[in-house]
Structures are given as C-alpha cells and as structure tokens.
Write a protein that holds these residues in place. Structure first.
Motif, PDB file in Angstrom:
ATOM      1  N   SER A   3      48.077  70.299  86.108  1.00 57.12           N
ATOM      2  CA  SER A   3      48.442  70.051  84.713  1.00 57.12           C
ATOM      3  C   SER A   3      49.356  68.830  84.624  1.00 57.12           C
ATOM      4  CB  SER A   3      49.148  71.280  84.138  1.00 57.12           C
ATOM      5  OG  SER A   3      50.355  71.492  84.831  1.00 57.12           O
ATOM      6  N   PHE A   4      49.514  68.329  83.418  1.00 63.26           N
ATOM      7  CA  PHE A   4      50.353  67.146  83.221  1.00 63.26           C
ATOM      8  C   PHE A   4      51.824  67.492  83.435  1.00 63.26           C
ATOM      9  CE2 PHE A   4      46.674  66.000  80.518  1.00 63.26           C
ATOM     10  CZ  PHE A   4      46.335  64.817  81.147  1.00 63.26           C
ATOM     11  N   SER A   5      52.557  66.545  83.974  1.00 65.98           N
ATOM     12  CA  SER A   5      53.993  66.747  84.165  1.00 65.98           C
ATOM     13  C   SER A   5      54.732  66.297  82.911  1.00 65.98           C
ATOM     14  CB  SER A   5      54.481  65.954  85.380  1.00 65.98           C
ATOM     15  OG  SER A   5      54.439  64.571  85.099  1.00 65.98           O
ATOM     16  N   ILE A   6      56.026  66.488  82.884  1.00 71.64           N
ATOM     17  CA  ILE A   6      56.842  66.103  81.737  1.00 71.64           C
ATOM     18  C   ILE A   6      56.779  64.595  81.508  1.00 71.64           C
ATOM     19  CG2 ILE A   6      58.966  65.888  83.062  1.00 71.64           C
ATOM     20  CD1 ILE A   6      58.737  67.291  79.524  1.00 71.64           C
ATOM     21  N   TRP A   7      56.634  63.812  82.570  1.00 71.95           N
ATOM     22  CA  TRP A   7      56.589  62.353  82.444  1.00 71.95           C
ATOM     23  C   TRP A   7      55.318  61.908  81.736  1.00 71.95           C
ATOM     24  CZ3 TRP A   7      61.088  60.484  82.747  1.00 71.95           C
ATOM     25  CH2 TRP A   7      62.040  61.049  83.611  1.00 71.95           C
ATOM     26  N   HIS A   8      54.220  62.593  82.001  1.00 72.74           N
ATOM     27  CA  HIS A   8      52.972  62.272  81.307  1.00 72.74           C
ATOM     28  C   HIS A   8      53.119  62.517  79.805  1.00 72.74           C
ATOM     29  CE1 HIS A   8      51.252  62.969  85.408  1.00 72.74           C
ATOM     30  NE2 HIS A   8      50.666  61.817  85.081  1.00 72.74           N
ATOM     31  N   TRP A   9      53.726  63.648  79.441  1.00 70.26           N
ATOM     32  CA  TRP A   9      53.901  63.987  78.038  1.00 70.26           C
ATOM     33  C   TRP A   9      54.864  63.033  77.346  1.00 70.26           C
ATOM     34  CZ3 TRP A   9      50.154  66.412  76.092  1.00 70.26           C
ATOM     35  CH2 TRP A   9      49.486  67.406  76.801  1.00 70.26           C
ATOM     36  N   ILE A  11      55.304  59.856  78.079  1.00 70.82           N
ATOM     37  CA  ILE A  11      54.574  58.604  77.884  1.00 70.82           C
ATOM     38  C   ILE A  11      53.622  58.727  76.697  1.00 70.82           C
ATOM     39  CG2 ILE A  11      52.839  57.076  78.913  1.00 70.82           C
ATOM     40  CD1 ILE A  11      54.233  57.620  81.629  1.00 70.82           C
ATOM     41  N   VAL A  12      52.945  59.857  76.581  1.00 71.50           N
ATOM     42  CA  VAL A  12      52.046  60.081  75.449  1.00 71.50           C
ATOM     43  C   VAL A  12      52.842  60.081  74.146  1.00 71.50           C
ATOM     44  CG1 VAL A  12      50.548  61.812  74.354  1.00 71.50           C
ATOM     45  CG2 VAL A  12      50.305  61.308  76.787  1.00 71.50           C
ATOM     46  N   LEU A  13      54.016  60.717  74.120  1.00 69.28           N
ATOM     47  CA  LEU A  13      54.860  60.745  72.937  1.00 69.28           C
ATOM     48  C   LEU A  13      55.307  59.343  72.533  1.00 69.28           C
ATOM     49  CD1 LEU A  13      56.433  62.424  70.840  1.00 69.28           C
ATOM     50  CD2 LEU A  13      58.301  62.494  72.493  1.00 69.28           C
ATOM     51  N   ILE A  14      55.698  58.540  73.493  1.00 68.43           N
ATOM     52  CA  ILE A  14      56.126  57.166  73.204  1.00 68.43           C
ATOM     53  C   ILE A  14      54.970  56.350  72.626  1.00 68.43           C
ATOM     54  CG2 ILE A  14      56.874  55.017  74.290  1.00 68.43           C
ATOM     55  CD1 ILE A  14      58.592  56.764  76.176  1.00 68.43           C
ATOM     56  N   ILE A  15      53.786  56.520  73.178  1.00 69.38           N
ATOM     57  CA  ILE A  15      52.619  55.787  72.677  1.00 69.38           C
ATOM     58  C   ILE A  15      52.296  56.215  71.245  1.00 69.38           C
ATOM     59  CG2 ILE A  15      50.123  55.475  72.972  1.00 69.38           C
ATOM     60  CD1 ILE A  15      50.653  55.562  76.016  1.00 69.38           C
ATOM     61  N   VAL A  16      52.366  57.521  70.973  1.00 69.75           N
ATOM     62  CA  VAL A  16      52.101  58.015  69.619  1.00 69.75           C
ATOM     63  C   VAL A  16      53.133  57.460  68.647  1.00 69.75           C
ATOM     64  CG1 VAL A  16      52.123  60.115  68.198  1.00 69.75           C
ATOM     65  CG2 VAL A  16      50.855  60.080  70.332  1.00 69.75           C
ATOM     66  N   LEU A  17      54.404  57.431  69.033  1.00 77.86           N
ATOM     67  CA  LEU A  17      55.448  56.882  68.172  1.00 77.86           C
ATOM     68  C   LEU A  17      55.222  55.395  67.907  1.00 77.86           C
ATOM     69  CD1 LEU A  17      58.685  58.637  69.494  1.00 77.86           C
ATOM     70  CD2 LEU A  17      57.586  58.935  67.277  1.00 77.86           C
ATOM     71  N   LEU A  18      54.789  54.666  68.922  1.00 73.23           N
ATOM     72  CA  LEU A  18      54.536  53.246  68.735  1.00 73.23           C
ATOM     73  C   LEU A  18      53.331  52.994  67.823  1.00 73.23           C
ATOM     74  CD1 LEU A  18      55.140  51.861  72.337  1.00 73.23           C
ATOM     75  CD2 LEU A  18      56.568  51.510  70.308  1.00 73.23           C
ATOM     76  N   VAL A  19      52.305  53.820  67.942  1.00 76.36           N
ATOM     77  CA  VAL A  19      51.095  53.622  67.149  1.00 76.36           C
ATOM     78  C   VAL A  19      51.321  54.017  65.691  1.00 76.36           C
ATOM     79  CG1 VAL A  19      48.718  54.416  66.825  1.00 76.36           C
ATOM     80  CG2 VAL A  19      49.524  53.820  69.098  1.00 76.36           C
TER      81      VAL A  19
END
Length: 82
Positions: A3-9, A11-19
């Motif tokens: 499963s994804f680690s906290i670091w993966h999540w 990074i996904v959160l930062i990308i969503v915030l940027l988009v």
C-alpha cells in the motif's frame, strides 16, 4: 507493491492543492458539507412525518377527509383495451 506510504499521500495532496487551489477546494468542501446537512435534515423530517403524534386520534378514511371544493392529488392512467 504494498500500500502507499504517508509520503505518497503527501505528494498526492500537494499536487491536488497545486492543481485546484485552496479556494476551490474550500468551496467544494462547503458545498459537500451543505449537501450532507440537507440530506440529514430531510431524513429526520421524513422519519418524524411517518410517526403519528402521541395521543392523537387515528386518521379517518380518505373518503371522509375530502371536503367540497377541495383539490385531490392523484394520477391519471390511460384505459387499456382488452
């Protein structure tokens, strides 16, 4: 491939915030919260309408409830020929 680690999540959160940006996400969150609140109120209203009030007499049959000049809601169906 676990499963994804906290670091993966993160990074996904930062990308969503940027988009989308924080303003659009905040608006989306408030709209979603309002929809959930409205849904809960609707469910609560529906359950209180189903229960008769304590100490009240049962409703008379529908034929006795109709008064002169009162509009009756109904459904019109087309006759089928046999």
């Amino acid at each position: 491939m676990g499963s994804f680690s906290i670091w993966h999540w993160l990074i996904v959160l930062i990308i969503v915030l940027l988009v989308f940006g924080t303003k659009k996400l905040r608006g989306l969150g408030s709209d979603l919260g309002g929809a959930v609140k409205g849904f809960k109120e609707g469910i609560k209203d529906a359950t209180t309408e189903d229960k008769p009030a304590e100490g009240s007499a049962p409703n008379p049959p529908a034929a006795q409830q109709v008064k002169d000049g009162q509009t009756i809601e109904g459904e019109v169906r087309e006759k089928t020929r046999s």
